[in-house]
Design an enzyme around this catalytic site. Sequence first.
Site, PDB file in Angstrom:
ATOM      1  N   ARG A  89       0.828  -1.319  -0.004  1.00 12.48           N
ATOM      2  CA  ARG A  89       0.089  -0.005  -0.201  1.00 12.48           C
ATOM      3  C   ARG A  89       0.968   1.465  -0.043  1.00 12.48           C
ATOM      4  O   ARG A  89       0.383   2.413  -0.075  1.00 12.48           O
ATOM      5  CB  ARG A  89      -0.726  -0.133   1.313  1.00 12.48           C
ATOM      6  CG  ARG A  89      -1.725  -1.304   1.408  1.00 12.48           C
ATOM      7  CD  ARG A  89      -2.612  -1.197   2.552  1.00 12.48           C
ATOM      8  NE  ARG A  89      -3.685  -0.063   2.406  1.00 12.48           N
ATOM      9  CZ  ARG A  89      -4.789  -0.024   2.168  1.00 12.48           C
ATOM     10  NH1 ARG A  89      -5.218  -1.260   1.334  1.00 12.48           N
ATOM     11  NH2 ARG A  89      -5.652   1.057   1.980  1.00 12.48           N
ATOM     12  N   ASN A 100      -4.383   7.158   7.383  1.00 15.02           N
ATOM     13  CA  ASN A 100      -4.353   6.803   6.072  1.00 15.02           C
ATOM     14  C   ASN A 100      -5.604   7.800   5.439  1.00 15.02           C
ATOM     15  O   ASN A 100      -6.773   7.613   5.870  1.00 15.02           O
ATOM     16  CB  ASN A 100      -4.733   5.345   5.767  1.00 15.02           C
ATOM     17  CG  ASN A 100      -4.921   5.247   4.281  1.00 15.02           C
ATOM     18  OD1 ASN A 100      -4.303   5.787   3.404  1.00 15.02           O
ATOM     19  ND2 ASN A 100      -5.893   3.982   3.983  1.00 15.02           N
ATOM     20  N   TRP A 135       2.515   6.373   2.107  1.00 15.21           N
ATOM     21  CA  TRP A 135       2.622   6.622   0.727  1.00 15.21           C
ATOM     22  C   TRP A 135       2.490   8.084   0.491  1.00 15.21           C
ATOM     23  O   TRP A 135       1.313   8.399   0.844  1.00 15.21           O
ATOM     24  CB  TRP A 135       1.578   5.936  -0.238  1.00 15.21           C
ATOM     25  CG  TRP A 135       1.664   6.097  -1.713  1.00 15.21           C
ATOM     26  CD1 TRP A 135       2.543   5.562  -2.494  1.00 15.21           C
ATOM     27  CD2 TRP A 135       1.109   7.130  -2.558  1.00 15.21           C
ATOM     28  NE1 TRP A 135       2.473   5.848  -3.626  1.00 15.21           N
ATOM     29  CE2 TRP A 135       1.391   6.842  -3.916  1.00 15.21           C
ATOM     30  CE3 TRP A 135       0.193   8.153  -2.353  1.00 15.21           C
ATOM     31  CZ2 TRP A 135       1.031   7.547  -5.015  1.00 15.21           C
ATOM     32  CZ3 TRP A 135      -0.324   8.669  -3.433  1.00 15.21           C
ATOM     33  CH2 TRP A 135       0.190   8.609  -4.644  1.00 15.21           C
TER      34      TRP A 135
END
Length: 604
Positions: free
Chosen positions: A27, A99, A75
Amino acid sequence: MCGIMGYSGPRPPLPLLVSGLERLEYRGYDSSGVAFFNDRGSIDVLRAAGKVSILKERVGLLEGHPGAAIGHIRWATHGAPTVENAHPHRSGPIALVHNGIIENEQALRERLKSEGVHFQSETDTEVLAHLIRREYERTGEFADSVSKALVQVEGSYALAILCQDAPADLIAVRQGPPLILGMGEGESFVASDIPAFLHFTRQVYSFQSGEIGLIRHGEVRIGTLSTPLSSWKSPVARTISWDPFFAEKGSYRHFMEKEIFESSRALMDTLADRIAPGNLLPELLPLAPFPPPSLTFVACGTSWHAALLGRSFMESMGIPSTVEIASEFRYRPLLIPKGSWVIGISQSGETADTLGALELARKEGFRTLGISNVPGSSLERESDLCLLTHAGPEVGVASTKAFHSQVALLMLFSLALSGRNHETHELAALTRSPHRLETFLEAISPERYDQVVERLRHSRLVMFAGRGVDYPLALEGALKFKEITYHPADGYPGGELKHGPIALVEPGVTIVAPMVEIGLRQKEISNLREIRARGGYVLAIGHSIEESQRGIWYDDKIDLPDGPVWSGVFQAASVLQYVSYRVAVALGNDVDQPRNLAKSVTVE
Ligand code: M6R
């Protein structure tokens, strides 16, 4: 597009958090971190820029004190992938992982700064830690302070939060991005995806958007941000059938390789119980209007390619279908025929663009269907009906077996909608396809591909071209190739080469041509001759390609077994995946986690 994980229970948390983060690494892999209680009862945070392996080295033999703990892989969206920007973020007694994206971050940051808060990072997440701390200092109530802080926040988030004063407590909140609860004996897990805790429990509950949970070992209470803690309830878990082995590499070098070779099993599991003659895809029965006047597929990336194949099958059954890239569809006027079904295809079931496109269709009164590989995904919850592919968890960022299972489901769907639910040659071919693919994959000889790999690796440019069903295969071959080899590659309809792309052809350029579509083969051969005439090198993938034609319209070939198109597409797709995989390995690339990509794209 980050991954979060949390634990509350009697085990030392760090080993399980680190291994869970490794399974979530698809991810994002810009940085990672953990927060846990030390033996003195206070929270320690460890963070590292780069992959989880670097964090793992930092953690070393540390195990952490039993109780609650959280972890994250990032990310990057707001701020560079540095240690300072890595999660968990802390403010006083609060530590959290996030997230998602906080849309009113700037306004909140300015307000907090004016109140004297000093920021340590450039992330939007840090504002959440400060906001919760401020509320906690006012109320002294952990869960209540989280709710009070989050009502000030606009955006999307999945959060796992610790409080220094409550060492067993973990608070998890979902507003948008996925968050799954795993319920074990006297312990609980939360994670962005099931493989993170699949080794410990298969009892799962998917948080709904807007839900918050207070987790203390095996006790969990769930409510919403606007309801008092006293009214929160225990969730009802469901048992998922995924085998923990799916989340391991086993004897394979990479997840991608393993998943390529699991494709026949993915087909088998996806078709099982749905392919009885006379009773295809029984889930569709309650839907009206049946059959619909037309279908519109919306999807992104590999799932979009599966949809393009789906359109071919639908059209061959006389069902009008269109295919749209979700991110474009959602911002165009919705001019599809009344009564159409809009079908979102997404492996993860969490792709923001696909969900947005489906939401638009639903608001306009269209029947919506999802095709997803992840039970409990947003797509499953937000569509009128969701058909699950049963490929098992797909960990490699480059989609492989999920594509096969999507295509198989679409084939079956076309038969079910067209009423051809008794013995037809298509149904017979589809029924046999898992076994045929298994036999084909078992016979793959890695050495056979050495020369092909060298050729592609040293090609100045690799183009993929095909006609009919071979066109989506060409697009998929090119996507796979570019995302893991980082070499430029594009896919074209074979007949379109002469309208521009052929200008790129010269010695040193290779054209990869999937050739499953027998009806259009002669046309494709003419296109390939034009390539060869200009110095291009042609690698053909298909059955019944005569050796005598080598040097006439092709230079090298990969033979597929003789058989119908409905089996051939799976074999050709596997070859395309395997070839890209091998080239990427030869180049020394990080196959499972290619640069700049993430497995599920939960931002626009
Ligand atoms: O989870 P989804 O199927 O919605 O994902 C769509 C794309 O992001 C995905 O297929 C992507 O293109 C893959 N990296 C392809 O290998």
